[in-house]
Scaffold this motif. Structure first.
Motif, short mmCIF file in Angstrom:
data_model
loop_
_atom_site.label_atom_id
_atom_site.label_comp_id
_atom_site.label_asym_id
_atom_site.label_seq_id
_atom_site.Cartn_x
_atom_site.Cartn_y
_atom_site.Cartn_z
N THR A 1 -4.95 6.02 -1.68
CA THR A 1 -3.53 6.25 -1.97
C THR A 1 -3.32 7.62 -2.62
N ASP B 1 2.45 1.95 -3.35
CA ASP B 1 1.52 2.56 -4.29
C ASP B 1 1.38 4.07 -4.04
N ILE B 2 1.41 4.47 -2.77
CA ILE B 2 1.40 5.91 -2.46
C ILE B 2 2.62 6.59 -3.07
N TYR C 1 0.83 -1.20 0.00
CA TYR C 1 0.00 0.00 0.00
C TYR C 1 0.87 1.26 0.00
N SER D 1 -0.52 -3.48 -6.26
CA SER D 1 -1.85 -3.43 -5.66
C SER D 1 -2.63 -4.74 -5.84
#
Length: 404
Positions: free
Chosen positions: A326, A67-68, A64, A274
């Motif tokens: 995100t 992905d940010i 996660y 993801s």
């Protein structure tokens, strides 16, 4: 099933670099795919249910967080293309200032659509494209840095690095740098994902070992070349990102092309990171609510000029919310180096060092206080210290960037 060529491209894409210790410990094992569900530790490997859940939690949080970081990096590259064209038109001294929000929202919109890719096994083409883009912009960055050193006629910078106003400031910079370096070690969170999709014979662990060794060599080569030649070219003025921080202004079209490759690379990369989270959460809901139509029913949708496809309400809602979250977090903290430092420090020790070492001890039945046990324990403790100081420095940098 994933081909061996695809496996190599996949691993090169994942910046394996110095993930070598955890690669050796993980790929030496022969995994049962019923135990290794999308990269999660098995109860046997992690010596207990609590460790299993902790491993899964950290891995999903790591995916996660990555992905940010990809949202931030993509928007930075898109903005760099616009700035590069502005500098070319108006001159290098022009005030070419552009925001990130629009590009983040645009990237989020693309990911909402792409997040409906069914599952991990249908993403071979995406990984190959991402790997090609990664090689392309790495070659460009390496070439531009090398050319700048030749043009300068000497090596910039010093062995002590960027100066600071005080010893404390210097320590914060060093700690943050350790976090940034640690971000180059994400591959352990995805190794078993890839291995679980390989067909055999030959055994999956042997295929992984060969592909990983080649990928480690290739990515380490690019890391060292881009990092060393970048600092040699610009010294203490080296930007955090060579292709977006505008150490280079010309040829502007080449800078644009390299940043376009980064964008295409991260469009695919976001999905590859993801999809395991999607699979994990959706599997949990399916097991928890087996009779729910919202969770389990699929509906056929036909749009004009497009083939019919099936949609599931849970997938649409959860995956859209995931992408939106995100994107929002990236908009709140749009700080490239600081965010990478925090993520790298958080992920490095538990996922790349601690769990692989513990799994190796259990499966190889390493006895306490043997030479191998002492060496690996010492190595794990040293990496824990690196993670702690990297996290402290990166959090301080993030706070300073937000409120300073």
């Amino acid at each position: 099933m994933v081909s061996r060529t695809y496996c190599l491209a996949y691993l090169c894409y994942y910046h394996l670099s110095f993930g070598f210790p955890s690669f050796r410990l993980l790929s030496d094992q022969r995994w049962n795919t019923k135990q290794v569900l999308h990269g999660r530790c098995s109860d046997v490997s992690c010596s207990g249910r609590k460790r299993t859940w902790m491993c899964a939690l950290l891995q999903n949080l790591s995916l996660y967080g990555t992905d940010i970081a990809y949202v931030i990096t993509t928007s930075t590259s898109m903005r760099a293309i616009q700035k590069s064209n502005c500098y070319h038109r108006e001159g290098h001294k022009a005030a070419c200032s552009y925001g990130d929000t629009t590009y983040m929202l645009l990237f989020g919109g693309v990911q909402v659509v792409m997040s409906q890719i069914p599952d991990f096994h249908n993403m071979e083409w995406l990984s190959v494209v991402a790997a090609i883009m990664s090689f392309t912009y790495s070659f460009i960055g390496f070439g531009l840095g090398f050319a700048q050193v030749i043009e300068n006629g000497r090596i910039q910078g010093s062995i002590t690095g960027v100066p600071a106003d005080s010893v404390a400031d210097k320590l914060w910079l060093v700690f943050q740098a350790l976090g940034d370096i640690a971000f180059a070690y994400p591959y352990s969170i995805i190794l078993l994902e890839i291995q679980d999709t390989l067909k055999s014979p030959p055994p999956e662990n042997k295929t992984m070992k060969t592909a990983s060794m080649i990928a480690i060599f290739v990515t380490t080569f690019f890391y060292l070349c881009c990092g060393c030649f970048g600092y040699a070219a610009f010294g203490n003025n080296t930007p955090g990102n060579l292709l977006t921080g505008f150490g280079f202004y010309e040829p502007y079209w080449l800078i644009d092309f390299a940043n376009a490759c980064i964008v295409l690379h991260l469009v695919g990369g976001y999905q590859i990171f993801s999809q395991p989270v999607f699979a994990f959460v959706e599997r949990w809901f399916t097991n928890k609510f087996p009779s729910s139509g919202f969770v389990n029913n699929f509906y056929t949708i036909k749009l004009p000029l497009l083939p019919s496809f099936q949609m599931n309400p849970l997938k649409i809602c959860f995956r859209t919310a995931y992408v939106a979250s995100t994107t929002v977090i990236a908009m709140i903290f749009p700080y490239f180096n600081q965010v990478l430092g925090v993520l790298g420090a958080l992920n490095f020790w538990p996922l790349a060092i601690y769990f692989p070492v513990e799994m190796y001890f259990v499966q190889k039945k390493i006895q306490p206080w043997t030479r191998k046990w002492v060496v690996l324990r010492s190595f794990s403790f040293f990496c824990l210290l690196v993670s702690i100081v990297g996290l402290i420095g990166s959090i301080e940098g993030l706070i300073s960037a937000k409120f300073g």
